[in-house]
Design an enzyme around this catalytic site. Structure first.
Site, PDB file in Angstrom:
ATOM      1  N   TYR A  58       0.816  -1.229   0.000  1.00  0.00           N
ATOM      2  CA  TYR A  58       0.000   0.000   0.000  1.00  0.00           C
ATOM      3  C   TYR A  58       0.847   1.276   0.000  1.00  0.00           C
ATOM      4  O   TYR A  58       2.058   1.222   0.053  1.00  0.00           O
ATOM      5  CB  TYR A  58      -1.059  -0.013   1.096  1.00  0.00           C
ATOM      6  CG  TYR A  58      -0.691  -0.118   2.559  1.00  0.00           C
ATOM      7  CD1 TYR A  58       0.546   0.216   3.060  1.00  0.00           C
ATOM      8  CD2 TYR A  58      -1.673  -0.537   3.464  1.00  0.00           C
ATOM      9  CE1 TYR A  58       0.811   0.132   4.413  1.00  0.00           C
ATOM     10  CE2 TYR A  58      -1.416  -0.621   4.824  1.00  0.00           C
ATOM     11  CZ  TYR A  58      -0.175  -0.276   5.288  1.00  0.00           C
ATOM     12  OH  TYR A  58       0.078  -0.348   6.621  1.00  0.00           O
ATOM     13  N   GLU A  59       0.145   2.387  -0.160  1.00  0.00           N
ATOM     14  CA  GLU A  59       0.806   3.700  -0.300  1.00  0.00           C
ATOM     15  C   GLU A  59       1.774   3.682  -1.497  1.00  0.00           C
ATOM     16  O   GLU A  59       2.868   4.259  -1.447  1.00  0.00           O
ATOM     17  CB  GLU A  59       1.539   4.053   1.007  1.00  0.00           C
ATOM     18  CG  GLU A  59       1.899   5.521   1.165  1.00  0.00           C
ATOM     19  CD  GLU A  59       0.722   6.468   1.067  1.00  0.00           C
ATOM     20  OE1 GLU A  59      -0.369   6.164   1.589  1.00  0.00           O
ATOM     21  OE2 GLU A  59       0.877   7.524   0.416  1.00  0.00           O
ATOM     22  N   GLY A  60       1.330   3.030  -2.575  1.00  0.00           N
ATOM     23  CA  GLY A  60       2.175   2.860  -3.768  1.00  0.00           C
ATOM     24  C   GLY A  60       2.976   1.588  -3.656  1.00  0.00           C
ATOM     25  O   GLY A  60       3.951   1.529  -2.904  1.00  0.00           O
ATOM     26  N   GLN A  99       7.147   2.616  -6.402  1.00  0.00           N
ATOM     27  CA  GLN A  99       8.213   3.408  -5.764  1.00  0.00           C
ATOM     28  C   GLN A  99       9.446   3.428  -6.667  1.00  0.00           C
ATOM     29  O   GLN A  99      10.091   4.460  -6.845  1.00  0.00           O
ATOM     30  CB  GLN A  99       8.599   2.809  -4.402  1.00  0.00           C
ATOM     31  CG  GLN A  99       7.454   2.673  -3.411  1.00  0.00           C
ATOM     32  CD  GLN A  99       6.800   3.998  -3.054  1.00  0.00           C
ATOM     33  OE1 GLN A  99       7.459   5.033  -2.999  1.00  0.00           O
ATOM     34  NE2 GLN A  99       5.493   3.971  -2.845  1.00  0.00           N
TER      35      GLN A  99
END
Lengths: 592, 592
Positions: free
Chosen positions: A434-436, A441
């Site tokens: 999650y969060e990319g 990334q």
């Protein structure tokens, strides 16, 4: 059941020997003297060990439940959340104007590691709130800030981030959730969002959802996305809670881990929403919080490695199995403890050297964020933006790997849930996604950050390393063990960046096919840089004879291990990168 | 829900293009012509896809339950087990004298991959039975064989292996379970065993436990351990089931995965046991089955990577997300599928090249086992004994890693249980632990197998690689892509072995601190050797123009990827190894 003890000794070393925070010119750092930081970290460690850690397995086993549209958190969560609130922890690094304590991010990150090590799933209720707080703080009108922030700083109201929909996560341009403008300036939000962490629960009076949606008639793709505040309960002019908004929990997801956090399907049915920031600039508004949010996820990855390592170490000291190959070390016992065995050492040293190096990287990134915010330092902002995908991707990948290593120390006992080691592995796994997701990334790092401002920030990183090694080149005690391998690693990282520049112009696949390797090798160079800096600090302390020599000697030995045993990965990644895109892209999709 | 399709095309390539089984001089291989092997693999694939795979998620979700001392398997398991039995699959490679079909291990391993890919937890009931069958077959008296084997070959009776106790797993010398000799030649077995896979269940009429225990008065440590047959129901002289024996299930373990298999705490309370093999030679009896058992666990690791890869590939072709960086590939769709992205390709190629290389390694090891058994070939036996810790350790480590990679392709959907990718990761995890944790495999490899017969077998491996590269050195098409990197990798592996020899004499820690790296680099060299051999076979087929050119071209491209992108790990492991034991052993236990 696993236990957890905050490593406040190591944090004190980082804050005061390495970063020398109270001598820093960053506004607010002057109050961070050793007795002050130690009081904070000790107190956080106490709550973490005594209140949060005992609930970690409970949360995993019970999970959250949805009853008549209401989410119930596991036994004990509500009480613990109250204690966290009473201690003022949620507002530690929030704006004093809204009731926060105004501490810098470096303290928020240090305490964040402590709390998340004790209970990652539990702490997400606060973590998501902090993210929503930051977005409103950065982009809200004065009225919006006054309306929402004071209650979010205390976590009386919690927050969420609503991005993903069933058919799109990474590619938000495909989003379908709609925001119809109303005559009174509000919007009616309709659509479905999934994977909403802390989407609903029974620990706060209100939930402030931040929702990405499209205003009809706006630009296509991500350029037509706006951000909205959608409270669960509307807020009256006097600040009291009004009517229930048109948002409900459709379902709870069953997940591999973080069972204690409610991962919700959220249904928006003409819910009243308030535009946050400008129309169609929702993505930009999300991106301004990205550095902090991704740093937070990097901390989660680190935190699971920290607590898993602590328990693996205890087990390795306790569990009797076999004899040291060089002769029995505890002849009075029926067998020697696991820790005498070289391969167990190899595992523990992998973990210890990662955990301490990763902790340093986190605090360095936090310091750069503080510098960028508190001094409006664009160079610090550029450098930390470059480092953030590394912090997020590398620390969560390695955090997971190290949790798996720690689990392995337990043998079969690591696989059964009773011992709790499986949970660290299962919980750590989400941080890579999650969060990319970490592939994103890597894409952000190579496809965007490397080239930002004509490569200025990556050059700044290389310059930092170069001037550091130059500054200390006369230090014979550290040269062979720390400075030379760092120099070599940094050189190879530059070669990889050069390969991308030279070949990516012809065909961007040559850069992107190596992006994941680049992120990982950057992580090793960054940790190598941290270890070299820590070695200098430890050596200085030893030379000064400030006491605690054993701590500093151990620090040096642990660093030597990282340089010897982890930095060799850098050449491997370089070889993979310079093999280019052809082996990766050779097959047609049908040929797989 | 995930699906599974046996890759019978690839297996046909391995059996017939690579190993040319029906032209082999190994007894029994002559009947393995392509139509015969294909019929078997297709039929196994059909049961796997249609009967076993649909139960995999059911087993994970329901798990086993213990009700009034009786273990219930998940819904549908019993029916599926009956179908497996009706097809004669459990006896495929068992001795015809006891009702088996007498096929070689290479076919058992190929079908084993198929079945385990479809349902690892489900197949363990058969797998453990096979292990117990082998032990009785190798060490039992004629009467014991007649009594137990016919029903075990059919899986009407299943089997278990009882080694671990609460305080000892790896170090069985600490064992406490006792076997008191009785006047009638039997023994009374008392003690507790844990982690007993398939320890009890409702799918067979009897469970034949093989139990390690100590006869009082025997030698200390592992030299005083004997092996016993302890049936759940005693068997009457006429073969019918008699009274219930003193063995019971104390509890079921809650585990990270393989929920469909009953992992039992087994309590032995003066249970009647029959000595299997000689007194105090129980460890030796266990070790004779070790090669097959560890090969089977290696297959499990591989199998989870296989099925996870298949599903990740489907998802990568289906899921629309973003656009190819080189320009939209499907402009008529709202976005391109994931598979256009280089980093997704990198992940899929990592998986594909591992899965196909690992499959080749498994079948090669199985061929060596067949050669050793069916031709009494001590060299084959020595070589496969050397390879087995690599097969077990490397294939289960990488099987897990690749399952994690496959899960990552799904983004957030990989983390929720609904999509089934989490289960592959969770199930794969155990294979790194049981049947000798992978650190023990590394110890076995470096501490024992390397030096066996004065290093004869590892030299034989290096000679094989050398004569292979020499034989094909004129093949310009393969030289740079396959032969040169294999040569280099093999050279570095020799350097590592040399380092152990030169330094391990002074201090064995210098060898053992690098044992895990050695196992992993050996795995890469072994897969590199497999890939080079596959490349030669594929190139030969292309040159002959036998058709299916696309398959062989894809095989070559996949192999090139492995050589370019995976073999660079070898140098990294060598660097770690040659840094020696000092960085690993630097700290006192208290300093951690």
């Amino acid at each position: 059941m696993p236990s957890y003890t905050a490593d406040t000794r190591d944090m004190a070393f980082l804050l005061h020997d390495l970063f020398k925070v109270d001598a820093s010119d960053i506004p607010g750092y002057d109050e961070l003297d050793p007795s002050f930081t130690s009081a904070i970290l000790e107190e956080a460690g106490k709550i973490a060990s005594e209140v949060i850690a005992p609930l970690n397995a409970v949360g995993d086993k019970e999970g959250c439940t949805l009853e008549n549209g209401v989410v119930r958190t596991p036994t004990g969560f509500k009480d613990a959340f109250e204690q966290l609130k009473e201690g003022g922890w949620p507002g530690l690094d929030c704006d004093p104007e809204y009731g926060g304590q105004g501490m810098p991010t470096i303290m928020g990150s240090a305490t964040g590691e402590i709390f998340s090590s004790a209970g990652m799933a539990f702490m997400m209720y606060q973590g998501l709130t902090h993210g929503a707080y930051s977005a409103i703080h950065a982009h809200g009108t004065d009225e919006q800030k006054q309306t929402y922030l004071p209650n979010m700083v205390t976590c009386d109201w919690t927050g969420t981030m609503n991005l993903t929909e069933p058919h799109c996560g990474t590619d938000l341009g495909l989003m379908r959730t709609k925001a119809e403008p109303q005559d009174d300036g509000t919007y009616k939000i309709s659509g479905q969002k999934i994977f909403i962490s802390a989407g609903d629960h029974d620990m706060s009076d209100n939930v402030i959802h931040l929702v990405l949606a499209k205003i009809p008639g706006g630009p296509d793709g991500v350029k037509g996305i706006s951000l909205f505040i959608v409270p669960k309960f509307l807020v009256n002019d006097d600040g009291s809670l009004g009517e229930r908004n048109g948002v409900s929990v459709g379902a709870l997801e069953e997940k591999m881990g973080i069972h204690g956090n409610a991962t919700c399907v959220m249904n928006y049915d003409e819910a009243t929403g308030y535009l946050l920031g400008q129309e169609h600039k929702g993505m930009r508004a999300m991106f301004t919080m990205m550095n902090e949010a991704r740093l937070g996820v990097g901390v989660q990855g680190l935190s699971q490695a920290v607590v898993a390592y602590q328990n693996a170490l205890d087990y390795a000291k306790d569990r009797l199995q076999g004899r040291a190959v060089t002769g029995a070390e505890y002849p009075d016992k029926p067998a020697d403890p696991l820790i005498v065995h070289p391969d167990i050492r190899r595992s523990l040293m992998d973990q210890k050297s990662f955990v301490e190096g990763g902790r340093a990287l986190v605090l360095w990134a936090a310091e750069l964020i503080d510098r960028s915010h508190r001094q409006d330092d664009a160079d610090a902002e550029g450098l930390v933006s470059l480092l953030i995908p590394v912090v997020k991707g590398f620390l969560t990948d390695k955090g997971f790997e190290n949790a798996v290593l720690a689990q392995q120390v337990y043998g079969g006992h690591g696989y059964i849930e009773e011992w709790g080691m499986s949970q660290f592995t299962r919980d750590a796994r989400i941080a890579m996604i999650y969060e990319g997701a970490n592939g994103i990334q890597a894409l952000d790092l190579v496809g965007r950050k490397l080239a930002t401002d004509s490569g200025k920030h990556v050059m700044a990183f290389f310059d930092l390393v170069k001037s550091f090694t130059k500054e200390h080149e006369g230090n014979e005690a550290l040269k062979a063990d720390f400075l030379d391998p760092l120099k070599q690693g940094s050189k190879e990282l530059q070669e990889a960046a050069m390969f991308f520049m030279q070949n990516g112009m012809k065909n961007p696949n040559h850069a992107l096919a190596g992006s994941y390797d680049f992120m990982t090798m950057f992580g090793h160079v960054a940790l190598g840089y941290m270890w070299a800096r820590m070695a200098v600090a430890a050596q200085a302390a030893l030379d000064e004879g400030t006491g605690d020599a054993a701590f500093y000697e151990t620090k040096l030995a642990t660093g030597r291990y990282y340089m010897k045993r982890q930095l060799p990965a850098i050449s491997m990644h370089l070889a993979r990168i310079t093999s280019g895109a052809d082996p990766v892209m050779a097959l047609d999709a049908e040929a797989f």
